[in-house]
Scaffold this active site. Structure first.
Site, PDB file in Angstrom:
ATOM      1  CG  LEU A 330      -1.823  -1.157   1.430  1.00  0.00           C
ATOM      2  CD1 LEU A 330      -1.401  -1.950   2.648  1.00  0.00           C
ATOM      3  CD2 LEU A 330      -3.258  -0.699   1.582  1.00  0.00           C
ATOM      4  CG  ASP A 331       1.020   5.700  -2.000  1.00  0.00           C
ATOM      5  OD1 ASP A 331       2.224   5.895  -1.814  1.00  0.00           O
ATOM      6  OD2 ASP A 331       0.202   6.607  -2.216  1.00  0.00           O
ATOM      7  CE  LYS A 332       3.755   8.658   4.566  1.00  0.00           C
ATOM      8  NZ  LYS A 332       2.976   9.894   4.795  1.00  0.00           N
TER       9      LYS A 332
END
Ligand code: ADP
Ligand code: MG
Length: 663
Positions: A330-332
């Site tokens: 997941l991208d932050k």
């Protein structure tokens, strides 16, 4: 029998389906009249024969058509086999049996067509939610116009209880909108001037004026419908395999049946007629109609169901892949966090450094030696310079800084050049002077060395989970700005649900600093964190993960597209707001809701389960029926009933996916 209905055919030809229904009715009537008439002695043999021929023509029309079409491509499909079996039955005088076969065949195909058409209708129904007309204000007058006649820039008035006719931006008024048709989320969303609204959603509480931003043919709703229809035409690998396997299997069945016929007649065990009858029965029951329809029936329904919950699959392949996921990256920013950072601290260098740092004497002495001596400025100046440099950037941090300047009534300066460096920052010419704003890496690249106390402060702010950007002008430090983004409230429960589903590896990727990344990871119990990544490094990490296990990349769709492309399933969040997300991902979550991730995986796994149930069931029925032909001399009509029955069972089992158990 074999239907060879691929998903496109089912999806695009409701007309053909209606014709098939009509022909089935004709077939039923002629078959019934012929049969009862003959048994009650009411028909002459000639009339009986005519009625059977009529039953053959009406019941076999579509099968013969499909069979001949395949034959032209030098392929044997099983529509062809079915017609052969019926003609074979007629050849040995078993007209009633052959007509029964054709009747059940076309009945089953018609039912399948309607059943699969239902999943298509489930999507089409969304389109009907859009009102046909809109109340427009033009030249100070209000008039009702068809939505097709709306132009970008028109102002539409929407009253409470009405559906919003078009995509647009709220100009005035406050309301709550039920966006479940787009996002699957039934909680109304508050709207105020400046917010986006979507065609087909329901205005609940207040009157709003909406400025049209897209023509009616181009709304988010229209795109969703288009995309789901395309998705249904894109086949899952299992389906493709089964379809490739069909002609070979059909040829195999013909060979097997011929062989059987040869052995049993030449061997002299049976008279030709009864051997031939058995061969025809074998031809019917060995056909894998149920097998071929097993996958599309399930996948179409699952895609339609997902769409209703605001989860758009771009194809059956991704549904299959989502069922096998073992890792999720997941991208932050914008994915695990809300993605709308706010400025929390604006710290000019002079607030941290003592008076001596700004002594002109010091600058004159140190600058020639390569030291970057800080410049004194006020908070307002710092914010103004930063916001000016960021005014043309689309990064969320840029938007936050510009917003903070706006709030503080700081005017922006003239900007002549800007250059965005992805994952690092922006270089701009503000009032003719070069301004650099961005993360530490960006300043290292420019070989700037900042006074220690400023570096220490930046470190402290990052440990609090804040993102720090540095600002310099003509290579001289001005100060730093800290921004905080909130972890999404749904992130922790969503990740917990993913872990409960057995996703053993949850990885966070971000371009932000290690300390900020770790502060967020701590809150969410994420153990594997990769920070300070440039976009191409995200791609490398996802590639590495993908080599180890099936992995999904979840991002906001804008700068994560390359990483999504190398993952097994690229998932974009918040698709309702951005076109890029809709276009680049394999799966789009329309709502900004991470809890759709476990939903998506559960649905995919359920679809996989049903596909395998269908495949196992179809194979079992074929085996049982084929054995029955040999062991119990199964009559042809019974064989047909068993065979078509299993096909329908498989279709309706697939339709179970239309109704959702879990959310
Ligand atoms: P993420 O991977 O978290 O989405 P990005 O790759 O977009 O982050 O950016 C990584 C880092 O680069 C940001 O945390 C910020 O420090 C810096 N950065 C990128 N663009 C800008 C900008 N326009 N202004 C300031 N800093 C920026
Ligand atoms: Mg991002």
């Amino acid at each position: 029998m074999f239907s060879e209905k691929s998903s496109e055919e089912v999806a695009v030809s409701p007309d053909a389906n209606r014709w098939e229904a009509v022909l089935t009715v004709i077939c039923t009537l002629s078959l019934a009249t012929a049969w009862f008439g003959a048994h009650l002695g009411l028909l002459s043999p000639l009339l009986e024969r005519i009625l059977y021929v009529l039953a053959y023509i009406s019941g076999g029309f579509f099968g013969a058509w499909e069979g001949l079409r395949a034959l032209r491509r030098l392929e044997l499909n099983i529509d062809f086999l079915m017609v052969v079996a019926a003609l074979g039955a007629a050849a040995i005088g078993e007209w009633a049996e052959g007509a029964t076969l054709l009747f059940l065949f076309s009945l089953s195909n018609t039912l399948q067509g309607y059943a699969l058409g239902r999943s298509r209708k489930a999507i089409r129904a969304l389109m009907d939610l859009r009102p046909a007309e809109a109340l427009v204000r033009r030249d100070g007058r209000e008039e009702l116009v068809p939505v097709e006649a709306l132009r970008v820039g028109d102002v539409v008035i929407v009253k409470p209880g009405e559906r919003i006719p078009i995509d647009g931006q709220v100009l005035s008024g406050f309301t709550a909108v039920d966006q479940s048709t787009i996002t699957g989320e039934s909680m109304p969303v508050d709207k105020e001037p400046g917010d986006q609204v979507f065609a087909g959603t329901l205005n609940t509480t207040g009157v709003i004026e909406v400025e049209v931003t897209r023509p009616a043919t181009d709304t988010t709703l229209a795109k969703i419908i288009q995309m789901v229809e395309q998705a249904q035409a894109r086949k899952a690998p299992t389906q493709r395999f089964l379809e490739a396997f069909e002609p070979k299997y059909a040829a195999g069945v013909i060979l097997g049946v011929l062989l059987f016929l040869a052995v049993s007649t030449l061997g002299g065990h049976q008279p030709f007629d009864s051997a031939f009858y058995r061969a025809m029965t074998l031809l019917v029951v060995a056909s894998p109609c149920a097998l071929v329809i097993s996958t599309p029936a399930a996948i179409l329904s699952a895609i339609a169901n997902a769409a209703r919950r605001g989860i758009l699959f771009k194809g059956g392949a991704y549904l299959e892949q989502a069922a096998t996921l073992e890792a999720i990256a997941l991208d932050k920013t914008g994915t695990l966090t809300v993605g709308r950072p706010r400025v929390t601290d604006v710290v000019p260098a002079a607030e941290v450094l003592g008076e001596a740092w700004f002594d002109p004497q010091l600058a004159a002495e140190l600058q020639p030696k390569g030291y970057d001596v800080p410049v004194r400025c006020t908070r307002e100046e710092l914010l103004g310079v930063a916001a000016s440099a960021e005014r043309y950037s689309e990064h969320p941090l840029a938007a936050a800084i510009v917003e903070a300047a706006h709030q503080a009534n700081v005017p922006l300066d003239e900007v002549t050049e800007t250059q965005a460096v992805p994952g690092q920052g922006v270089l701009a010419r503000v009032d003719g002077r070069e301004v650099r704003i961005g993360n530490w890496r960006f300043f290292e690249a420019a070989r700037q060395i900042w006074p220690m106390p400023l570096q220490v402060l930046a470190r402290q702010l990052e440990q609090e989970g804040k993102t720090v950007v540095f600002v310099s002008r003509e290579n001289r430090p001005l100060g730093l700005i800290a921004l905080a983004d909130m972890v999404r409230p749904d992130a922790a429960p969503a990740l917990a649900a993913l872990r409960a589903l057995g996703i053993r590896r949850i990885v966070m990727l971000t371009g932000d600093s290690h300390r900020v990344a770790e502060a967020v990871a701590r809150q969410l119990d994420i153990l594997e964190v990769y920070a300070e990544l440039l976009p191409h490094q995200k791609v490398e990490i996802v590639e590495r993960l993908a080599a180890q296990a099936p992995v999904a990349m979840v991002g906001d769709g804008v700068n994560d597209a390359p990483a999504m492309a190398v993952s097994h399933v690229g998932i974009a969040m918040g698709g309702a707001g951005t076109d890029v997300a809709l276009e680049t991902a394999d799966v789009v979550l329309m709502a900004d809701d991470l809890k759709r991730l476990p939903t998506l995986i559960r649905l995919a796994r359920r679809a996989r389960r049903i596909v395998w149930q269908n495949i196992a069931f179809s194979l079992a029925v074929i085996v049982v029926l084929v054995l029955s032909v040999f062991l119990f001399d199964l009559p042809l009509p019974l064989g047909v009933v068993g065979h078509e029955g299993s096909t329908l069972v498989v279709v309706f089992n697939g339709l179970r996916l239309l109704s959702g158990r879990e959310s």
